[in-house]
Design a protein around this motif. Structure first.
Motif, PDB file in Angstrom:
ATOM      1  N   GLU A 257     -82.833  39.603 -22.063  1.00 36.15           N
ATOM      2  CA  GLU A 257     -84.038  40.408 -21.888  1.00 36.15           C
ATOM      3  C   GLU A 257     -85.168  39.583 -21.289  1.00 36.15           C
ATOM      4  N   ALA A 258     -85.310  38.330 -21.746  1.00 35.24           N
ATOM      5  CA  ALA A 258     -86.376  37.458 -21.244  1.00 35.24           C
ATOM      6  C   ALA A 258     -85.934  36.627 -20.043  1.00 35.24           C
ATOM      7  N   LEU A 259     -84.646  36.764 -19.649  1.00 37.98           N
ATOM      8  CA  LEU A 259     -84.081  35.947 -18.567  1.00 37.98           C
ATOM      9  C   LEU A 259     -84.271  34.459 -18.865  1.00 37.98           C
ATOM     10  N   ALA A 260     -84.058  34.105 -20.136  1.00 38.05           N
ATOM     11  CA  ALA A 260     -84.312  32.733 -20.569  1.00 38.05           C
ATOM     12  C   ALA A 260     -83.044  32.094 -21.110  1.00 38.05           C
ATOM     13  N   LEU A 261     -83.007  30.774 -21.002  1.00 37.96           N
ATOM     14  CA  LEU A 261     -81.879  29.988 -21.480  1.00 37.96           C
ATOM     15  C   LEU A 261     -82.416  28.877 -22.371  1.00 37.96           C
ATOM     16  N   ARG A 262     -81.817  28.745 -23.555  1.00 38.52           N
ATOM     17  CA  ARG A 262     -82.222  27.705 -24.509  1.00 38.52           C
ATOM     18  C   ARG A 262     -81.135  26.633 -24.514  1.00 38.52           C
ATOM     19  N   VAL A 263     -81.488  25.428 -24.015  1.00 37.86           N
ATOM     20  CA  VAL A 263     -80.524  24.347 -23.860  1.00 37.86           C
ATOM     21  C   VAL A 263     -80.809  23.257 -24.892  1.00 37.86           C
ATOM     22  N   PRO A 264     -79.861  22.953 -25.788  1.00 36.52           N
ATOM     23  CA  PRO A 264     -80.081  21.870 -26.767  1.00 36.52           C
ATOM     24  C   PRO A 264     -80.382  20.558 -26.055  1.00 36.52           C
ATOM     25  N   SER A 265     -81.342  19.793 -26.617  1.00 37.74           N
ATOM     26  CA  SER A 265     -81.771  18.542 -25.982  1.00 37.74           C
ATOM     27  C   SER A 265     -82.445  17.673 -27.026  1.00 37.74           C
ATOM     28  N   ASP A 266     -82.488  16.360 -26.745  1.00 37.42           N
ATOM     29  CA  ASP A 266     -83.242  15.484 -27.636  1.00 37.42           C
ATOM     30  C   ASP A 266     -84.703  15.375 -27.204  1.00 37.42           C
ATOM     31  N   GLY A 267     -85.059  16.022 -26.094  1.00 42.88           N
ATOM     32  CA  GLY A 267     -86.445  16.025 -25.623  1.00 42.88           C
ATOM     33  C   GLY A 267     -86.863  14.760 -24.911  1.00 42.88           C
ATOM     34  N   GLY A 268     -85.957  13.791 -24.766  1.00 42.13           N
ATOM     35  CA  GLY A 268     -86.296  12.538 -24.095  1.00 42.13           C
ATOM     36  C   GLY A 268     -86.341  12.689 -22.581  1.00 42.13           C
ATOM     37  N   THR A 269     -87.043  11.778 -21.926  1.00 41.89           N
ATOM     38  CA  THR A 269     -87.204  11.875 -20.473  1.00 41.89           C
ATOM     39  C   THR A 269     -85.870  11.759 -19.744  1.00 41.89           C
ATOM     40  N   ARG A 270     -84.963  10.917 -20.260  1.00 46.29           N
ATOM     41  CA  ARG A 270     -83.678  10.741 -19.579  1.00 46.29           C
ATOM     42  C   ARG A 270     -82.870  12.034 -19.583  1.00 46.29           C
ATOM     43  N   SER A 271     -82.791  12.695 -20.739  1.00 50.99           N
ATOM     44  CA  SER A 271     -82.017  13.933 -20.811  1.00 50.99           C
ATOM     45  C   SER A 271     -82.690  15.053 -20.024  1.00 50.99           C
ATOM     46  N   LEU A 272     -84.024  15.067 -20.017  1.00 51.82           N
ATOM     47  CA  LEU A 272     -84.736  16.082 -19.243  1.00 51.82           C
ATOM     48  C   LEU A 272     -84.498  15.888 -17.748  1.00 51.82           C
ATOM     49  N   ARG A 273     -84.515  14.646 -17.325  1.00 51.73           N
ATOM     50  CA  ARG A 273     -84.269  14.358 -15.902  1.00 51.73           C
ATOM     51  C   ARG A 273     -82.855  14.777 -15.509  1.00 51.73           C
ATOM     52  N   ALA A 274     -81.894  14.513 -16.386  1.00 47.25           N
ATOM     53  CA  ALA A 274     -80.515  14.888 -16.092  1.00 47.25           C
ATOM     54  C   ALA A 274     -80.366  16.413 -15.997  1.00 47.25           C
ATOM     55  N   LEU A 275     -81.068  17.123 -16.874  1.00 50.21           N
ATOM     56  CA  LEU A 275     -81.017  18.587 -16.846  1.00 50.21           C
ATOM     57  C   LEU A 275     -81.588  19.135 -15.540  1.00 50.21           C
TER      58      LEU A 275
END
Length: 320
Positions: A257-275
């Motif tokens: 409905e919101a066209l949203a995706l919730r992706v598990p993450s540790d919130g760190g810059t490295r994992s965010l960059r990879a995403l």
């Protein structure tokens, strides 16, 4: 004064067969803000009453400002200030008269007392209303006057019991600023509050009390790190984009409905960059991007199984 403003070991208190405090251990370093959280009936008020000499413990040792509350109660009272849930001001007196009353009760010499009153009125921004009856004050002004009256005795340790209950957001932030200034001057604050965001904003350390026992202690960040649930929320503009992104992250949860995706993450810059790199590789671009981490409301609920009516935990978001 020792490095610990408050040191508690094995504190127990019961009323008949009902155990209210069951072996509490606390250590509050001088010049810090310590927040005690817990659902109604957890034993917060009883703890404050024992620490401030208003109630005797059944067993255990408690030292406040370097003094034993059982054998040196008078010395403890001389070193502390207590501000309760409700402003203890005389509404028939003006703000200045309320402060002067405290000066007289403390036996402060006339000249010193006048300077002290003037300084407190200035510090708490009450000069313009100093000669008005306290009955005409707003809730925020009464709380400021109440805290100013507590400071007449220059306490080294101040117990604040839900100091911002009922205040509007602006008055709450003013009170927060005053509390931080007190700590900057070397005062130790023992804070109980139902506002979880308040503890998150102010406290150097937090203890969670439930059914008379401490179930967790640590900094706000340490307590939040104990909770799983950090994730990245991506919102897209079309269903095909959402479908494609969901295929890239198998562990993700989608909200069609919101066209949203919730992706598990540790919130760190490295994992965010990879995403983000993975999205770029497949020529996908999110309309909105935010990082969500567990807040103290999540911690409180997980530890106690309760929510608080005033809980106002706020998710940390980094929006792109």
């Amino acid at each position: 004064m020792t490095s610990s403003a408050i040191a508690v070991s094995g504190l127990r208190k019961a009323y008949g067969s009902k155990v209210v405090l069951d072996g509490i251990d606390l250590d509050v370093p001088a010049g810090t803000i310590f927040s005690l959280l817990g659902p109604n009936g957890a034993g917060k008020t009883t703890t404050v009453n024992v620490l401030s000499t208003l109630m005797k413990a059944d067993s255990g040792t408690v030292r406040v400002a370097g003094h034993d509350v059982a054998t040196e109660a008078r010395a403890v009272r001389a070193a502390i200030g207590v501000t309760g849930q409700f402003a203890a001001v005389d509404e028939l007196l003006t703000g200045q008269e309320n402060l002067q009353l405290m000066v007289d009760l403390k036996g402060i010499p006339t000249g010193d007392g006048r300077r002290l009153v003037a300084g407190l009125l200035e510090r708490f921004d009450l000069v313009d209303s100093a000669r008005k009856p306290a009955s005409t004050y707003s809730g925020g002004m009464r709380r400021k006057l109440d805290l100013a009256m507590t400071l007449v005795g220059t306490p080294r340790v101040i117990f604040l019991d839900e100091p911002t209950t009922g205040l509007d957001p602006r008055s709450r932030r003013t009170m927060w600023s005053i509390i931080r200034d007190l700590v900057a001057d070397g005062v130790t604050i023992f804070l109980t509050t139902q506002y979880l965001d308040e503890a998150d904003q102010l406290a150097d350390r937090i203890a969670v009390l439930d059914q008379g026992r401490l179930v967790a202690q640590g900094t706000p960040a340490e307590l939040k790190r104990q909770m799983p649930g950090t994730h990245v929320r991506l919102r897209f503009t079309t269903v095909p984009e959402l479908d494609a992104a969901a295929g890239l992250f198998p562990g993700a949860t989608r909200d069609d409905e919101a066209l949203a995706l919730r992706v598990p993450s540790d919130g760190g810059t490295r994992s965010l960059r990879a995403l983000l790199d993975r999205l770029d590789e497949h020529v996908l671009s999110a309309e909105e991007f935010s990082v969500h981490t567990p807040d103290l409301d999540d911690v409180f609920l997980a530890l106690t199984g309760h929510t608080t009516l005033a809980a106002a935990g706020q998710s940390t978001e980094a929006t792109k």
